[in-house]
Motif scaffolding. Sequence first.
Motif, PDB file in Angstrom:
ATOM      1  N   UNK A 278       0.825  -1.204   0.000  1.00 20.70           N
ATOM      2  CA  UNK A 278       0.000   0.000   0.000  1.00 20.70           C
ATOM      3  C   UNK A 278       0.857   1.250   0.000  1.00 20.70           C
ATOM      4  N   UNK A 279       1.927   1.238   0.795  1.00 15.42           N
ATOM      5  CA  UNK A 279       2.802   2.412   0.868  1.00 15.42           C
ATOM      6  C   UNK A 279       3.443   2.694  -0.491  1.00 15.42           C
ATOM      7  N   UNK A 280       3.815   1.616  -1.201  1.00 12.19           N
ATOM      8  CA  UNK A 280       4.404   1.812  -2.530  1.00 12.19           C
ATOM      9  C   UNK A 280       3.372   2.316  -3.533  1.00 12.19           C
ATOM     10  N   UNK A 281       2.161   1.817  -3.406  1.00 13.82           N
ATOM     11  CA  UNK A 281       1.069   2.313  -4.256  1.00 13.82           C
ATOM     12  C   UNK A 281       0.861   3.810  -3.992  1.00 13.82           C
ATOM     13  N   UNK A 282       0.933   4.173  -2.722  1.00  9.12           N
ATOM     14  CA  UNK A 282       0.773   5.580  -2.353  1.00  9.12           C
ATOM     15  C   UNK A 282       1.840   6.435  -3.037  1.00  9.12           C
ATOM     16  N   UNK A 283       3.109   5.998  -2.948  1.00  4.44           N
ATOM     17  CA  UNK A 283       4.210   6.744  -3.579  1.00  4.44           C
ATOM     18  C   UNK A 283       3.954   6.914  -5.068  1.00  4.44           C
ATOM     19  N   UNK A 284       3.503   5.818  -5.661  1.00  2.00           N
ATOM     20  CA  UNK A 284       3.291   5.833  -7.098  1.00  2.00           C
ATOM     21  C   UNK A 284       2.151   6.779  -7.474  1.00  2.00           C
TER      22      UNK A 284
ATOM     23  N   UNK B 265      -3.394  -1.106   5.708  1.00  2.00           N
ATOM     24  CA  UNK B 265      -3.538  -0.758   4.284  1.00  2.00           C
ATOM     25  C   UNK B 265      -2.165  -0.429   3.679  1.00  2.00           C
ATOM     26  N   UNK B 266      -1.331   0.274   4.416  1.00  2.00           N
ATOM     27  CA  UNK B 266      -0.029   0.655   3.847  1.00  2.00           C
ATOM     28  C   UNK B 266       0.950  -0.514   3.875  1.00  2.00           C
ATOM     29  N   UNK B 267       0.791  -1.434   4.838  1.00  2.00           N
ATOM     30  CA  UNK B 267       1.689  -2.597   4.921  1.00  2.00           C
ATOM     31  C   UNK B 267       1.273  -3.672   3.918  1.00  2.00           C
ATOM     32  N   UNK B 268      -0.032  -3.919   3.822  1.00  2.00           N
ATOM     33  CA  UNK B 268      -0.523  -4.999   2.967  1.00  2.00           C
ATOM     34  C   UNK B 268      -0.406  -4.652   1.490  1.00  2.00           C
TER      35      UNK B 268
ATOM     36  N   UNK C 109       5.815  17.662   3.042  1.00  3.94           N
ATOM     37  CA  UNK C 109       6.213  18.179   4.347  1.00  3.94           C
ATOM     38  C   UNK C 109       5.634  17.248   5.407  1.00  3.94           C
ATOM     39  N   UNK C 110       6.481  16.719   6.274  1.00  5.61           N
ATOM     40  CA  UNK C 110       5.926  15.746   7.199  1.00  5.61           C
ATOM     41  C   UNK C 110       6.762  15.475   8.419  1.00  5.61           C
ATOM     42  N   UNK C 111       6.249  14.534   9.191  1.00  8.49           N
ATOM     43  CA  UNK C 111       6.887  14.148  10.451  1.00  8.49           C
ATOM     44  C   UNK C 111       6.512  12.685  10.698  1.00  8.49           C
ATOM     45  N   UNK C 112       7.527  11.817  10.905  1.00 11.92           N
ATOM     46  CA  UNK C 112       7.211  10.391  11.006  1.00 11.92           C
ATOM     47  C   UNK C 112       6.638   9.985  12.358  1.00 11.92           C
ATOM     48  N   UNK C 113       6.176   8.758  12.416  1.00  9.48           N
ATOM     49  CA  UNK C 113       5.619   8.204  13.639  1.00  9.48           C
ATOM     50  C   UNK C 113       5.197   6.769  13.360  1.00  9.48           C
ATOM     51  N   UNK C 114       4.786   6.063  14.399  1.00 14.30           N
ATOM     52  CA  UNK C 114       4.521   4.626  14.300  1.00 14.30           C
ATOM     53  C   UNK C 114       3.593   4.236  13.172  1.00 14.30           C
ATOM     54  N   UNK C 115       2.479   4.945  13.032  1.00 14.80           N
ATOM     55  CA  UNK C 115       1.465   4.524  12.074  1.00 14.80           C
ATOM     56  C   UNK C 115       1.864   4.792  10.624  1.00 14.80           C
ATOM     57  N   UNK C 116       2.882   5.647  10.424  1.00 11.40           N
ATOM     58  CA  UNK C 116       3.284   5.951   9.043  1.00 11.40           C
ATOM     59  C   UNK C 116       4.658   5.367   8.707  1.00 11.40           C
ATOM     60  N   UNK C 117       5.189   4.499   9.582  1.00 15.28           N
ATOM     61  CA  UNK C 117       6.504   3.913   9.287  1.00 15.28           C
ATOM     62  C   UNK C 117       6.557   3.224   7.926  1.00 15.28           C
ATOM     63  N   UNK C 118       5.518   2.484   7.530  1.00 17.02           N
ATOM     64  CA  UNK C 118       5.599   1.857   6.194  1.00 17.02           C
ATOM     65  C   UNK C 118       5.709   2.904   5.084  1.00 17.02           C
ATOM     66  N   UNK C 119       5.056   4.046   5.261  1.00 19.63           N
ATOM     67  CA  UNK C 119       5.117   5.092   4.236  1.00 19.63           C
ATOM     68  C   UNK C 119       6.521   5.702   4.215  1.00 19.63           C
TER      69      UNK C 119
ATOM     70  N   UNK D 223     -11.088  11.093   3.694  1.00 18.77           N
ATOM     71  CA  UNK D 223     -11.270   9.667   3.429  1.00 18.77           C
ATOM     72  C   UNK D 223     -10.681   8.851   4.572  1.00 18.77           C
ATOM     73  N   UNK D 224     -11.306   7.733   4.874  1.00 23.24           N
ATOM     74  CA  UNK D 224     -10.647   6.686   5.644  1.00 23.24           C
ATOM     75  C   UNK D 224     -10.563   5.505   4.684  1.00 23.24           C
ATOM     76  N   UNK D 225      -9.346   5.131   4.305  1.00 24.02           N
ATOM     77  CA  UNK D 225      -9.204   4.065   3.314  1.00 24.02           C
ATOM     78  C   UNK D 225      -9.387   2.724   4.022  1.00 24.02           C
ATOM     79  N   UNK D 226     -10.425   1.992   3.634  1.00 21.30           N
ATOM     80  CA  UNK D 226     -10.733   0.729   4.305  1.00 21.30           C
ATOM     81  C   UNK D 226     -10.309  -0.474   3.496  1.00 21.30           C
ATOM     82  N   UNK D 227     -10.250  -0.315   2.159  1.00 23.07           N
ATOM     83  CA  UNK D 227      -9.917  -1.458   1.303  1.00 23.07           C
ATOM     84  C   UNK D 227      -8.713  -1.102   0.429  1.00 23.07           C
ATOM     85  N   UNK D 228      -7.812  -2.060   0.215  1.00 22.96           N
ATOM     86  CA  UNK D 228      -6.597  -1.762  -0.570  1.00 22.96           C
ATOM     87  C   UNK D 228      -6.906  -1.195  -1.946  1.00 22.96           C
ATOM     88  N   UNK D 229      -7.984  -1.687  -2.557  1.00 21.43           N
ATOM     89  CA  UNK D 229      -8.290  -1.220  -3.918  1.00 21.43           C
ATOM     90  C   UNK D 229      -8.825   0.218  -3.924  1.00 21.43           C
ATOM     91  N   UNK D 230      -9.149   0.743  -2.746  1.00 22.57           N
ATOM     92  CA  UNK D 230      -9.618   2.136  -2.673  1.00 22.57           C
ATOM     93  C   UNK D 230      -8.467   3.134  -2.522  1.00 22.57           C
TER      94      UNK D 230
END
Lengths: 172, 616
Positions: free
Chosen positions: B32-38, B191-194, B49-59, B156-163
């Motif tokens: 999911x994180x790679x899809x996001x980058x793409x 979603x970002x890990x899967x 512009x950002x700041x990391x943390x536990x929930x966004x580590x995959x991103x 949005x709250x992304x609930x499904x990978x295809x979304x």
Amino acid sequence: MQQETPGSAVISLLVDNESGALARIVGLFSGRGYNIQSLTVAPVDEVGRQSRVNIVTTGTPADIRQVKAQVARLVPVSRVVDLTAEGPHVAREMAMVKVVSSGEPRTEALRIAQAFRANAVDTTATSFVFELTGSTDKLDSFIELMRPLGLVEVSRTGVAAICRGPQTIQSL
Amino acid sequence: MRPTPFTGEQDKMTPHTASSAPDAQKLQTLSGAEVLMRALDEQGVEVIFGYPGGAVLPIYDALFKQNRIRHILVRHEQAAVHAAEAYARSTGKVGVVLVTSGPGATNAVTGLLDALMDSIPLVCLSGQVPASLIGNDAFQEADTTGITRPVTKYNYLVRKPEDLAPAVHEAFTIARSGRPGPVLIDLPKNITVGNAPYIPASQTPMRVAKGTAEPDREAVKRAVAAMKAARRPLFYTGGGVINAGTKACENLRKLVKLTGFPITCTLMGFGAYPGNDKQYLGMLGMHGMYEANLATHGCDVLIALGSRFDDRVTGRVDAFSPDSFKIHADIDVSQINKIIPVDQPIVGDAGRIIEMMIEEWDATPAYAHQADLAAWWEQIEAWRALNCLRFTQDQAPDAVIKPQQAIQRIYELARETGRETYVSTEVGQHQMWAAQYFRFDEPNRWLTSGGLGTMGYGLPAAVGAQIAHPDALVLDIAGEASTLMNIQELGTIAQYRLPVKLFIINNHYMGMVRQWQELLHGSRYSESYSDALPDFVKLAESFHAKGLRATRMDELDDTIRAALEHDGPVVVDLCVTEGENCFPMIPSGAAHNEMILGPEQEERGAKVTREGMMLV
């Protein structure tokens, strides 16, 4: 602009049936200080992608126009129609009214229910639940009449509305 | 100083740059994180512009493995949003923010509302706890979509990978189209890990953006007919023209020249029309120019373009421009008749409406009221001759500097450099003085928090502008109180070696609060004194920046010049008189013709009414 008197309006919306859509609409009303008198929501197409929301609100015609414009900005809202402004429409709600009484008041309650064409959908030796559909005014007067006759509980659906004639929410 | 992590050769994997025939099997194996980058790449994103943390580590891991998108590490999530706002405002692109769940997202809320109020296109990506934990009061869990619903255009709250990819594509469309605004995408960690499928924008069904319809030609015709009949006309333009783009600004210049009408701008509209042109009357509103406010009050046709009759502009609503025929062009239909009833609304993009106005102006009989217009200009020039911004600065070498003098000299000396200049501000007196004394020839150069009035906006905004324009001169005109609200961004400035010039107009007070307390609350200066201030010069040095200070008139110009010439970040502590008030001022609850003028102008307008006190 001339002084406009406040009134009540029935606004119908078609919205994408997605999580949070209703919260967006309700949040907009509370956040901007608009009033909601009643609210009904249910999916209305065969695949359940869209829901219809009917909101009864009050305000001057200018207020109502502003409400409409604000609601129309919401991304999941695809149609906004002020049925009151658009012309003749049918607005109905349903109520279930529980009356607990015996003797003369119980007989009187049943008699009035028949006059209003209300159905007794639950009956025990000491209680009735009447189901009644009609305009908000009709429901109000029925409930008023039941009050001295042992009325203990009311459950109302809020208004569902649709315009008269061949026009639809899509064509208005 | 830590080097930026994305300048090295860490290009281990670039899933989104595959230019060869797409291998369906391979696409399926993207996380999911790679899809996001793409998806961000497909949307043309260059900076986050950002700041990391536990929930966004995959991103952050996916960011690390690519080198097309640059990440700017801020020191607080609020600053990430303001930086992205300034990036967006100064480039016309969509700003992108990445924050973690819980406190990361809640810290972004102020910035999101700031962007919503000022119509700035943003996409904010927030991490969220895995879907299985949502609703469990998990560590760093927040109902982010719930909290941000009223402060975003959409979320949005992304609930499904295809979304995932479609949500990103649609978010950018919503952010930039119609009346621009911030959009948030909440991304649960599962979603970002899967794995997730990549769906390009071309295959994403987008909801039609509202406000993008062609303006009604008949409405434009009626508006132009009213303009042709005008004897005392006035253009009143706002941020909507800036958002409509540089072409719209060019056309605005053309239209204003064509008509010969005067023009006033809102705080958000600076630079759409050249600030030093003689047809420009300066800003209108609470601290607007005397001539602009009296022209607004006295005009017979008011042409509002991309402006929304904000309360800072209108003053007392029932006395606002009482005798004018009002034309209001806005992309957002909910702005029409919201505050001021108008005679001729036009819904649509300001740029397109201006274009159509030019066509109609040319196509209809020539303007026939030149004599009246000349008389109107004569009246305006008489108002202008009052010179409402004039102040008296003691020129003695050891005289204390007035804040107006400081800001005027920063403007003049910055202009002398001839460099492309971007100016951000914090919020308060210094912001209003900057709005009065700075004049802009170009749009997108003025970065300020208009609608929300967010103290702490300016320093992170300067970061965003300097990242977008590395070779430009970027100034933050600040107050000492506002600066301290996001002072930690000096760390970001140091890390990326951003040559931002921070000018602190230091009067030891929350100046605007002090001014209102003087005017409305019997000079009881309740909690508005800036006690225990840091030594800003030493503070600058501790953040690897140059620190300068001026306390006397004979130090002012040299200090400003030294700051402008220094090739690196500079913090300038400009110690100014403490009790200066910002004039002209329309007191709350007063009309445009009831301005309070400065002591120089000697005229006194209305007193503040009790009703006005409630108006903030």
